[in-house]
Design a protein around this motif. Structure first.
Motif, short mmCIF file in Angstrom:
data_model
loop_
_atom_site.label_atom_id
_atom_site.label_comp_id
_atom_site.label_asym_id
_atom_site.label_seq_id
_atom_site.Cartn_x
_atom_site.Cartn_y
_atom_site.Cartn_z
N ARG A 29 0.82 -1.22 0.00
CA ARG A 29 0.00 0.00 0.00
C ARG A 29 0.86 1.27 0.00
NH1 ARG A 29 -3.65 -1.31 5.12
NH2 ARG A 29 -1.54 -1.89 5.82
N HIS A 30 2.10 1.15 0.39
CA HIS A 30 2.99 2.31 0.39
C HIS A 30 3.62 2.58 -0.97
CE1 HIS A 30 3.75 1.66 4.99
NE2 HIS A 30 2.70 2.44 4.78
N ALA A 31 3.60 1.59 -1.86
CA ALA A 31 4.40 1.67 -3.08
C ALA A 31 4.01 2.85 -3.97
CB ALA A 31 4.29 0.35 -3.86
N VAL A 32 2.76 2.95 -4.29
CA VAL A 32 2.32 3.98 -5.25
C VAL A 32 2.45 5.38 -4.67
CG1 VAL A 32 0.32 4.87 -6.50
CG2 VAL A 32 0.90 2.44 -6.63
N PRO A 33 1.94 5.67 -3.45
CA PRO A 33 2.13 7.03 -2.93
C PRO A 33 3.60 7.39 -2.73
CG PRO A 33 1.14 5.60 -1.26
CD PRO A 33 1.08 4.86 -2.55
N LEU A 34 4.43 6.42 -2.39
CA LEU A 34 5.86 6.70 -2.27
C LEU A 34 6.45 7.10 -3.62
CD1 LEU A 34 8.63 6.69 -0.91
CD2 LEU A 34 8.74 4.24 -1.43
N ALA A 35 6.13 6.33 -4.64
CA ALA A 35 6.66 6.64 -5.97
C ALA A 35 6.22 8.03 -6.40
CB ALA A 35 6.19 5.59 -6.97
N ARG A 36 4.98 8.37 -6.16
CA ARG A 36 4.49 9.69 -6.55
C ARG A 36 5.19 10.79 -5.75
NH1 ARG A 36 -1.76 7.56 -6.86
NH2 ARG A 36 -1.68 6.84 -9.04
N ALA A 37 5.48 10.53 -4.48
CA ALA A 37 6.16 11.53 -3.65
C ALA A 37 7.58 11.77 -4.15
CB ALA A 37 6.18 11.07 -2.20
N LEU A 38 8.28 10.70 -4.53
CA LEU A 38 9.64 10.86 -5.04
C LEU A 38 9.64 11.59 -6.38
CD1 LEU A 38 10.99 7.35 -4.04
CD2 LEU A 38 11.86 9.54 -3.20
N ILE A 39 8.70 11.26 -7.25
CA ILE A 39 8.62 11.93 -8.55
C ILE A 39 8.33 13.42 -8.36
CG2 ILE A 39 7.21 12.13 -10.64
CD1 ILE A 39 7.04 9.04 -10.54
N ALA A 40 7.48 13.74 -7.40
CA ALA A 40 7.17 15.15 -7.13
C ALA A 40 8.42 15.92 -6.73
CB ALA A 40 6.11 15.26 -6.04
N GLY A 41 9.40 15.21 -6.15
CA GLY A 41 10.65 15.85 -5.77
C GLY A 41 11.73 15.77 -6.83
N GLY A 42 11.41 15.17 -7.98
CA GLY A 42 12.36 15.13 -9.09
C GLY A 42 13.12 13.83 -9.26
N ILE A 43 12.80 12.81 -8.47
CA ILE A 43 13.48 11.51 -8.56
C ILE A 43 12.53 10.50 -9.19
CG2 ILE A 43 14.54 9.62 -7.27
CD1 ILE A 43 16.19 12.06 -6.97
N ARG A 44 12.95 9.93 -10.33
CA ARG A 44 12.06 8.96 -10.99
C ARG A 44 12.68 7.57 -11.13
NH1 ARG A 44 11.87 9.89 -17.49
NH2 ARG A 44 14.11 10.01 -17.86
N MET A 45 14.00 7.42 -10.96
CA MET A 45 14.64 6.11 -10.93
C MET A 45 14.54 5.56 -9.52
SD MET A 45 15.79 5.44 -13.99
CE MET A 45 16.06 6.40 -15.51
N LEU A 46 13.75 4.52 -9.33
CA LEU A 46 13.43 4.04 -7.99
C LEU A 46 13.89 2.59 -7.84
CD1 LEU A 46 9.74 5.34 -7.84
CD2 LEU A 46 11.86 6.63 -7.48
N GLU A 47 14.83 2.35 -6.96
CA GLU A 47 15.34 1.01 -6.72
C GLU A 47 14.60 0.37 -5.55
OE1 GLU A 47 19.27 -1.26 -4.97
OE2 GLU A 47 19.55 0.74 -5.85
N VAL A 48 13.69 -0.54 -5.85
CA VAL A 48 12.97 -1.29 -4.81
C VAL A 48 13.72 -2.59 -4.58
CG1 VAL A 48 10.81 -2.41 -4.17
CG2 VAL A 48 10.77 -0.24 -5.44
N THR A 49 14.26 -2.76 -3.39
CA THR A 49 15.12 -3.91 -3.13
C THR A 49 14.30 -5.18 -2.91
OG1 THR A 49 15.14 -3.44 -0.75
CG2 THR A 49 16.89 -2.46 -2.09
N LEU A 50 14.85 -6.29 -3.39
CA LEU A 50 14.18 -7.58 -3.22
C LEU A 50 14.55 -8.18 -1.86
CD1 LEU A 50 14.66 -9.18 -6.77
CD2 LEU A 50 12.83 -7.67 -5.95
N ARG A 51 14.23 -7.44 -0.82
CA ARG A 51 14.58 -7.87 0.54
C ARG A 51 13.37 -8.23 1.37
NH1 ARG A 51 18.94 -3.11 2.18
NH2 ARG A 51 20.18 -3.20 0.26
N THR A 52 12.18 -8.06 0.83
CA THR A 52 10.96 -8.35 1.57
C THR A 52 10.02 -9.17 0.71
OG1 THR A 52 9.64 -6.46 0.80
CG2 THR A 52 11.17 -6.06 2.64
#
Length: 214
Positions: A29-52
């Motif tokens: 549930r955090h994935a989409v709002p997090l991605a949008r928050a980072l994009i709003a700050g100018g970051i669009r390359m997002l590394e989601v780690t395969l740790r969970t």
């Protein structure tokens, strides 16, 4: 060009912004709002780690619902990890180390890979397989700034994304080096901010990170 259809190289991934956020997500549930928050700050390359257990589902959600994001998979350690990440919609992969088998699988998938290296021999192995945009990991623990400066001579054709021990206080020192294209760091997305759904603070941190290298 629409990011969702943009063809990427590893160098494209590394040169898009000064920081690639290293993201650990336990709740899809955090994935989409997090991605949008980072994009709003100018970051669009997002590394989601395969740790969970939720990591692949988070990558899939971002890939489907946030077209402006370019989501990648981190902690990719095997050919099976690369296949699963690609099937989930990852646009690039980041590994803590390197094996020729992983490199070839990512090439077969047309999945740009930032392979992890910590020694000169590992750099040479990656170069033998055609890779010259590399992740230096764990950066601070493996020699930090001094190691990167030493590598400028023998490996002047290689660019690095130092990751591991990088934070807002020392990132600018790494980014000032000519062989550093970007850094990887977890300080943009903390567990506390995720727990509070504090998207505005994540956007502010992303915006500050974008200003680190002008």
């Amino acid at each position: 060009m629409n990011p969702s259809t943009q063809r990427l190289s590893a160098e494209d991934v590394m040169r898009d912004a000064p920081v690639i956020p290293v993201i650990v997500l336990h709740d899809v549930r955090h994935a989409v709002p997090l991605a949008r928050a980072l994009i709003a700050g100018g970051i669009r390359m997002l590394e989601v780690t395969l740790r969970t257990p939720q990591a692949l589902a988070c990558i899939e959600a971002i890939a489907k619902e946030v077209p402006d994001a370019l989501v990648g998979a981190g902690t990719v350690r095997s050919a099976a990890d690369a296949i699963a990440a690609s099937q989930a919609g990852a646009r690039f992969a980041v590994s803590p180390g390197f094996t020729p088998a992983l490199g070839r699988q990512c090439r077969d998938l047309d999945l740009p890979l930032l392979p992890g290296v910590a020694t000169g021999s590992e750099i040479m192995m990656a170069q033998d397989e055609g890779f010259k945009a590399l992740k230096f990991f764990p950066a601070v623990q493996a020699g930090g700034l001094a190691m990167l400066k030493a590598w400028q001579g023998p490996f002047g054709d290689v660019i690095f994304c130092p990751t591991g021990g990088i934070h807002s206080g020392n990132a600018h020192e790494f980014l000032a080096l000519p062989n550093v294209a970007c850094v990887g760091g977890s300080w943009l997305v903390t567990g506390d901010a995720l727990a509070r759904s504090d998207w505005s603070s994540i956007t502010s941190l992303a915006r500050a990170a974008c200003g680190l290298k002008q």
